[in-house]
Scaffold this active site. Sequence first.
Site, PDB file in Angstrom:
ATOM      1  N   ASP A  43     -11.003  -8.111   1.995  1.00  0.00           N
ATOM      2  CA  ASP A  43     -12.120  -8.063   2.955  1.00  0.00           C
ATOM      3  C   ASP A  43     -12.858  -6.733   2.868  1.00  0.00           C
ATOM      4  O   ASP A  43     -14.091  -6.685   2.913  1.00  0.00           O
ATOM      5  CB  ASP A  43     -11.657  -8.394   4.393  1.00  0.00           C
ATOM      6  CG  ASP A  43     -10.319  -7.794   4.764  1.00  0.00           C
ATOM      7  OD1 ASP A  43      -9.665  -7.191   3.882  1.00  0.00           O
ATOM      8  OD2 ASP A  43      -9.912  -7.912   5.930  1.00  0.00           O
ATOM      9  N   TYR A  77      -6.640 -22.713  -6.175  1.00  0.00           N
ATOM     10  CA  TYR A  77      -7.240 -23.824  -6.916  1.00  0.00           C
ATOM     11  C   TYR A  77      -6.207 -24.621  -7.714  1.00  0.00           C
ATOM     12  O   TYR A  77      -6.545 -25.348  -8.638  1.00  0.00           O
ATOM     13  CB  TYR A  77      -8.355 -23.316  -7.847  1.00  0.00           C
ATOM     14  CG  TYR A  77      -9.552 -22.743  -7.090  1.00  0.00           C
ATOM     15  CD1 TYR A  77      -9.674 -22.914  -5.712  1.00  0.00           C
ATOM     16  CD2 TYR A  77     -10.551 -22.042  -7.741  1.00  0.00           C
ATOM     17  CE1 TYR A  77     -10.757 -22.396  -5.020  1.00  0.00           C
ATOM     18  CE2 TYR A  77     -11.646 -21.528  -7.056  1.00  0.00           C
ATOM     19  CZ  TYR A  77     -11.736 -21.703  -5.696  1.00  0.00           C
ATOM     20  OH  TYR A  77     -12.817 -21.197  -5.008  1.00  0.00           O
ATOM     21  N   ASP A 119     -13.666 -15.855  -7.284  1.00  0.00           N
ATOM     22  CA  ASP A 119     -14.785 -16.791  -7.193  1.00  0.00           C
ATOM     23  C   ASP A 119     -15.802 -16.259  -6.182  1.00  0.00           C
ATOM     24  O   ASP A 119     -17.003 -16.137  -6.468  1.00  0.00           O
ATOM     25  CB  ASP A 119     -14.239 -18.168  -6.768  1.00  0.00           C
ATOM     26  CG  ASP A 119     -15.269 -19.277  -6.900  1.00  0.00           C
ATOM     27  OD1 ASP A 119     -16.379 -19.016  -7.394  1.00  0.00           O
ATOM     28  OD2 ASP A 119     -14.957 -20.416  -6.499  1.00  0.00           O
ATOM     29  N   LYS A 144      -4.628  -9.374  -0.824  1.00  0.00           N
ATOM     30  CA  LYS A 144      -4.457  -9.371   0.631  1.00  0.00           C
ATOM     31  C   LYS A 144      -2.955  -9.382   0.909  1.00  0.00           C
ATOM     32  O   LYS A 144      -2.435 -10.194   1.677  1.00  0.00           O
ATOM     33  CB  LYS A 144      -5.167 -10.602   1.226  1.00  0.00           C
ATOM     34  CG  LYS A 144      -5.219 -10.646   2.742  1.00  0.00           C
ATOM     35  CD  LYS A 144      -6.324  -9.803   3.342  1.00  0.00           C
ATOM     36  CE  LYS A 144      -6.217  -9.766   4.848  1.00  0.00           C
ATOM     37  NZ  LYS A 144      -7.258  -8.942   5.492  1.00  0.00           N
TER      38      LYS A 144
HETATM   39 MG    MG Z   1     -18.137 -20.218  -7.908  1.00  0.00          MG
END
Ligand code: MG
Length: 331
Positions: free
Chosen positions: A203, A124, A227, A170
């Site tokens: 994952d 982000y 998120d 990851k």
């Molecule tokens: Mg959200």
Amino acid sequence: MVYNICVIGGDGIGNDVIDAGLKLLSHVNLDFDYSYAEAGYDCYLKNGTSIPHKTIEACRNADATFFGAVSSPPDIPDYKSAIVTLRKELDLFVNVRPIKSLPVEISRPNIDIIIMRENTEGMYKGIEREENGVAIAERHISEKASRRIAEFTYKYARENNRKRVTVVHKANVLRKTCGLFRRTVLSVSEKFPDIETEEVIVDAMAMRLIKEPERFDVVVTTNLFGDILSDEASQLVGGLGIAPSGNIGEKTGLFEPVHGSAPKYAGKDIANPTATFLSAAMMLDFLGEKKEGDRIRNSIFKTFAEGKRTKDLGGNLGTLAFTEAVINNLE
Ligand code: MG
Ligand code: NAI
């Protein structure tokens, strides 16, 4: 003591739930001095910007900000998400997202997870471009931000008697970015031998949150993963209508429900205000008023235990009637 609170309703149901939240706060034994600020899509249509400078300054100067939700339409090129911008501008480096079982039918029992989401960088960062038919997003992971959230997480765990921190990444594929995040968190963990540390690949984490959510305690991860995993986890205990969050920085904090502006429910007395009430309680904790925060949480529990529910939880109460019920149950 009077607390200066900046209030931003934003768009859609953001305004409904903040109105409800302010009603509830008017029954708390504390004094607030409110300032109201604009942000989001309605603000963009009116002022040509989704996040005016004046709003950022109002939040910066407040003891805390109480935030509803904003719409971020994907089809306006270069549109800036107001909330993502605020988190970066105010340096609110961690997004604390508690996921806790509630006495409602759709909640699974014995879940008590705190997801710590890095809040200022990662996917982000907002650095994207398109070149010759290829869209490129830069993922920034810094040692500084990783260390800061790791230290916050472990201190939080110790102070709140938590036993285990799960580091989600990851790093097997994203060797540089997740690699740095992982290394940094693990090096901070060495200063906290009293707290168990484990690693889970993102994952697998998405799967294990469904399979065995009871075993997770504190989770720390990067921005995008946090998120996604926090929305997923919220569904285990009642969905987005009940999931609160606190964006915390060194100087101030911003407290908001995890959900968005759900435009289809806006102004219809449908939105569940619980996520906002729990966010208000987190704001009071942050201000050092944990006793009043507990009063709100206890009242919500009592209201659910009485069988009162908004529509998203299978009940028939509107936003206002549910708010009244929670206010009446304040002890
Ligand atoms: Mg959200
Ligand atoms: P959303 O969270 O607004 O709504 C998804 C669905 O969840 C709704 O259709 C509704 O069924 C349910 N829901 C959410 N909150 C609820 C509540 N309080 N009570 C009852 N049901 C509730 O997510 P969506 O539809 O993906 O996004 C709508 C807008 O919100 C978009 O413009 C998006 O950019 C924005 N958004 C803003 C966020 C923020 O301000 N922090 C976070 C997420 C999305």
